[in-house]
Design an enzyme around this catalytic site. Structure first.
Site, PDB file in Angstrom:
ATOM      1  N   GLU A 174       0.833  -1.134  -0.087  1.00 14.99           N
ATOM      2  CA  GLU A 174       0.065  -0.132   0.106  1.00 14.99           C
ATOM      3  C   GLU A 174       0.777   1.257  -0.168  1.00 14.99           C
ATOM      4  O   GLU A 174       1.886   1.167   0.304  1.00 14.99           O
ATOM      5  CB  GLU A 174      -0.863   0.093   1.201  1.00 14.99           C
ATOM      6  CG  GLU A 174      -0.432  -0.664   2.529  1.00 14.99           C
ATOM      7  CD  GLU A 174       1.116   0.392   2.921  1.00 14.99           C
ATOM      8  OE1 GLU A 174       0.742   1.538   3.120  1.00 14.99           O
ATOM      9  OE2 GLU A 174       1.727  -0.163   3.630  1.00 14.99           O
ATOM     10  N   GLU A 316       4.584  -0.468   1.465  1.00 15.21           N
ATOM     11  CA  GLU A 316       4.774  -0.769   0.358  1.00 15.21           C
ATOM     12  C   GLU A 316       5.023  -2.293  -0.276  1.00 15.21           C
ATOM     13  O   GLU A 316       5.187  -2.671  -1.408  1.00 15.21           O
ATOM     14  CB  GLU A 316       6.285  -0.029  -0.238  1.00 15.21           C
ATOM     15  CG  GLU A 316       6.218   1.381  -0.245  1.00 15.21           C
ATOM     16  CD  GLU A 316       7.736   1.977  -0.804  1.00 15.21           C
ATOM     17  OE1 GLU A 316       8.569   0.895  -1.388  1.00 15.21           O
ATOM     18  OE2 GLU A 316       8.172   3.097  -0.520  1.00 15.21           O
TER      19      GLU A 316
END
Length: 348
Positions: A174, A316
């Site tokens: 994300e 991430e």
């Protein structure tokens, strides 16, 4: 797309292969249990992949990006334009997850669900724009029902693509300025615990910044105190990218693809997914213990034993990607070691 698909049954691990894999570990040329978690990972993967010889050669990483209306409350050390700028950085190969995916030979999918600083069409980025950001959940629900539906469906579509690529392991990541605030609010609501137990520094807040963040979350929880059930709490307090992760995790379990969960944000999404569909839990492996305050509490709630503890807190999907080589080694040991009988080694 109706939300009814969320209640479809999850795939079931193969218990016969689970037993077979566990038996093989007992016969390999080592004291039983001496390879610790590497043994358990191989046995779990064998059962989930329904093969006595598991592998994680084909890894799919989906990074979902979206902005949050609660950023207006000053809960992040970074400006909101960073989300859109990082979408471009992911696609052009400069981000940590880009380097990790390249090194692992993993498929990296970048999905933009809506950013205030819209980078436009970028090669390698899948545009699934729902809105420039969620609403400020201190004022109103973060998402409408239709927006939640769309975000969940985006995650499920990523899993369908992963399945078509014969993926052996799915990783969700994300990006979204203020998303640790959203995740902490959501986790607080689901676990019925005060925000001070779950809210942390995020992008680098100092102690006064964290205190302000807690106050903002307390306002949001009071505003949405009548939200009942994980799905409604996700709608009121979540983000587009968090909802996409929830949809991906549920779809992966339904499809039968093991999931390697990253850090604080993705573990919050996993918590939501498990509350929606308890059988999702069996398909989740946990990569690492994030340094972000609150992650340890989420891991306890999910009875999760993560592979790594390196003080990571980037997000991430970087922590999950970092754990992939250990999963590969677990499979290599399981598949490649000789048994006592094969090696002619005495057992007593």
């Amino acid at each position: 797309m109706s939300l009814d698909w969320l209640s479809a049954p999850c795939a079931q691990p193969d218990l016969a292969i689970l037993g077979e894999a566990a038996d093989r570990q007992e016969q390999l040329t080592k004291p039983p249990g001496s390879l610790g978690m590497l043994e358990a990972l191989a046995v779990d993967l064998a059962s989930l992949q329904r093969t006595p010889r598991p592998a994680v050669d084909r890894v799919w990483i989906s990074v979902f990006a979206a902005d949050h209306g609660v950023a207006a409350e000053g809960v992040s050390a970074f400006p909101q334009v960073v989300t859109g700028e990082m979408v471009r950085n992911f696609a052009t190969g400069g981000a940590a997850i880009s380097v990790l995916a390249r090194t692992l030979g993993a498929n990296l999918e970048v999905v933009n669900l809506g950013t205030v600083n819209d980078p436009g069409e970028i090669p390698g980025v899948r545009r699934e724009i729902i809105a420039p950001s969620t609403a400020n959940f201190c004022v109103e629900a973060a998402m409408t029902v239709q927006q939640l539906d769309s975000a969940l469906a985006v995650g499920a579509e990523s899993v369908r693509a992963a399945k078509a690529a014969d993926t052996q392991l799915f990783i969700g990541g994300e990006m979204g300025i203020a998303n640790t605030t959203s995740a902490a609010a959501l986790a607080s609501a689901i676990l019925n615990e005060p925000p001070s137990c779950l809210a942390g520094a995020g992008t680098g807040l100092d102690s006064s910044g964290v205190s302000h963040k807690v106050t903002v979350i307390e306002r949001a929880l009071a505003r949405h105190a009548d939200a009942r059930g994980a799905l409604e709490q996700l709608r009121c307090l979540g983000g587009f990218e968090i909802a996409a992760l929830v949809g991906a995790f549920v779809a992966a379990a339904q499809t039968g693809i093991p999931v390697l969960v990253d850090g604080f944000i993705t573990t919050t999404a996993a918590l939501v997914a498990v509350h929606i569909q308890p059988d999702v839990h069996r398909w989740l492996l946990f990569a690492h213990r994030s340094k972000e305050h609150g992650h340890a509490r989420l891991l306890r709630a999910l009875e999760a034993d993560p592979v790594l503890d390196l003080g990571l807190r980037l997000g991430e999907a970087s922590g999950a990607a970092t754990a992939v080589p250990l999963l590969r080694l677990a499979c290599a040991l399981h598949n490649g070691m000789a048994t006592f009988a094969q090696a002619g080694v005495s057992t007593a």
